[in-house]
Design an enzyme around this catalytic site. Structure first.
Site, PDB file in Angstrom:
ATOM      1  N   PRO A   1       0.925  -1.228  -0.094  1.00 49.25           N
ATOM      2  CA  PRO A   1      -0.218   0.123  -0.104  1.00 49.25           C
ATOM      3  C   PRO A   1       0.673   1.451  -0.108  1.00 49.25           C
ATOM      4  CG  PRO A   1      -0.602  -1.394   1.925  1.00 49.25           C
ATOM      5  CD  PRO A   1       0.770  -1.839   1.205  1.00 49.25           C
ATOM      6  N   CYS A   2       0.698   2.270  -0.767  1.00 48.74           N
ATOM      7  CA  CYS A   2       1.374   3.335  -0.788  1.00 48.74           C
ATOM      8  C   CYS A   2       0.549   4.736  -0.651  1.00 48.74           C
ATOM      9  CB  CYS A   2       2.217   3.461  -2.139  1.00 48.74           C
ATOM     10  SG  CYS A   2       3.207   2.263  -2.346  1.00 48.74           S
ATOM     11  N   GLN A   3      -0.411   4.405   0.263  1.00 45.36           N
ATOM     12  CA  GLN A   3      -1.497   5.807   0.602  1.00 45.36           C
ATOM     13  C   GLN A   3      -0.626   6.927   0.997  1.00 45.36           C
ATOM     14  OE1 GLN A   3      -1.502   2.637   1.927  1.00 45.36           O
ATOM     15  NE2 GLN A   3      -2.237   2.841   3.923  1.00 45.36           N
TER      16      GLN A   3
END
Length: 343
Positions: free
Chosen positions: A79-81
């Site tokens: 995840p790269c939020q």
């Protein structure tokens, strides 16, 4: 010998399945959601899974778990939020440690290659600053890295799902697979043999395959699983019935447009086109013919999971597992192109 891989942020194993289909061997799947790992293990012989938070998991602990430090490929979708565009070293942001854990695993195991997938706009955020930071991180580890947005329907998946894919190699420069289909598989070609109503797990198929895709997807399956329909209110069914094949809320009387405050509400699959992106289970997308949302099995078909792949857990959990997965057929083509570069 089979080339080996570790799957980080594996979920239920869509990307793993594609790599296994291409001849790779899974050494370990890591995720922090046990439901997904139960499904992962259920569908494999002698699986090895680890339920852990990759934020706090060191490569040395992983090495002890698998009793080796020789891994051919590392795959996964961190995840790269947390990525921001405030500065060039965006990967130093505290919220991006999950991405950094992927980098650290690659740094430690030094695989021949890696495959990392993510949302498409990761390539364009901040005029490409995120993309350049990722390329830089892996280049500094000695990898030749290429990236591309891939459309799943180009590779036999009955879904117009787009994913950004980064592939790095220690030796050579990866070439992405060419488009594999001229006529994309449609929603009806994927689903038309599945019944309108709920069936018990393991129920026999009532009709023969209606398309080449169905023939492939039913191979080695002994029955229908995960096909429990959602029971809607009579009002909801009446409204769905007003929407034609491929239609949406604009086909409804204007007084009904604001009943659901999302632009995708009341959207039907188009039987003559691939599906839109399968999500994690909210009830706004409907079957092209039946007045209900797709079942877990129908969603899995649209993701290109074979019918022999059974999902474990409650229905909500199963839908989330399906929606979060990388389509196996797309992963298969990535893996087939990758295996040629490995020693």
């Amino acid at each position: 010998m089979q080339p080996t891989f570790i799957d980080l942020f594996s979920g239920c194993g869509g990307m793993s399945l594609g790599f296994e289909m291409a001849g790779f061997k899974s050494i370990l799947a890591i995720d922090n959601w046990n439901d997904a790992l139960i499904t992962y293990a259920y569908n494999r012989k002698n699986p090895k899974t680890l339920c852990a938070d990759l934020l706090n998991l060191s490569p040395y602990e992983v090495e002890k778990t698998i009793s080796t430090n020789i891994i051919d490929v590392i795959i996964g979708g961190p995840p790269c939020q947390g990525f921001s565009v405030a500065g060039k070293r965006v990967v130093e942001d505290e919220r991006n440690k999950l991405y950094k854990s992927f980098v650290n695993m690659v740094r430690h195991f030094k695989p021949q290659g890696f495959v990392m997938e993510n949302v498409p706009n990761i390539l364009s955020i901040g005029n490409g600053i995120i993309k350049e930071s990722i390329l830089s991180d892996f280049s500094n580890l000695g990898y030749n890295v290429v990236c591309r947005v891939m459309l799943a329907s180009d590779y036999g998946v009955p879904q117009n799902r787009r994913r950004a894919v980064f592939v790095g190699l220690r030796n050579g420069i990866y070439a992405f697979p060419d488009k594999k289909v001229t006529n994309p598989v449609t929603s009806s070609e994927a689903l038309s043999d599945l019944p309108e109503t709920t069936v018990k797990d393991g129920a026999i198929y009532k009709i023969s395959p209606q398309s080449p895709y169905q023939k492939i997807i039913r191979k080695n399956s002994h029955g229908i699983y995960n096909h429990e329909i959602t029971i809607h209110t009579e009002q909801t069914k009446r409204i769905i019935a007003m929407v034609p094949d491929g239609g949406n809320y604009k086909n409804l009387p204007k007084e009904l447009w604001n009943m659901r405050k999302v632009h995708i509400a009341w959207t039907r699959l188009n039987s003559k086109k691939p599906s839109f992106t399968i999500d994690c289970g909210h009830n706004h997308h409907f079957h092209y013919k039946y007045n209900r949302v797709p079942t877990v099995r129908e969603s899995a078909r649209l993701q290109s999971f074979p019918d022999s792949f059974v999902f474990i857990g409650g229905k909500g959990s199963q839908l989330k597992q399906v929606g979060n997965a990388v389509p196996p057929l797309m992963a298969y083509q990535i893996a087939l192109s990758l295996i040629k570069y490995l020693k």
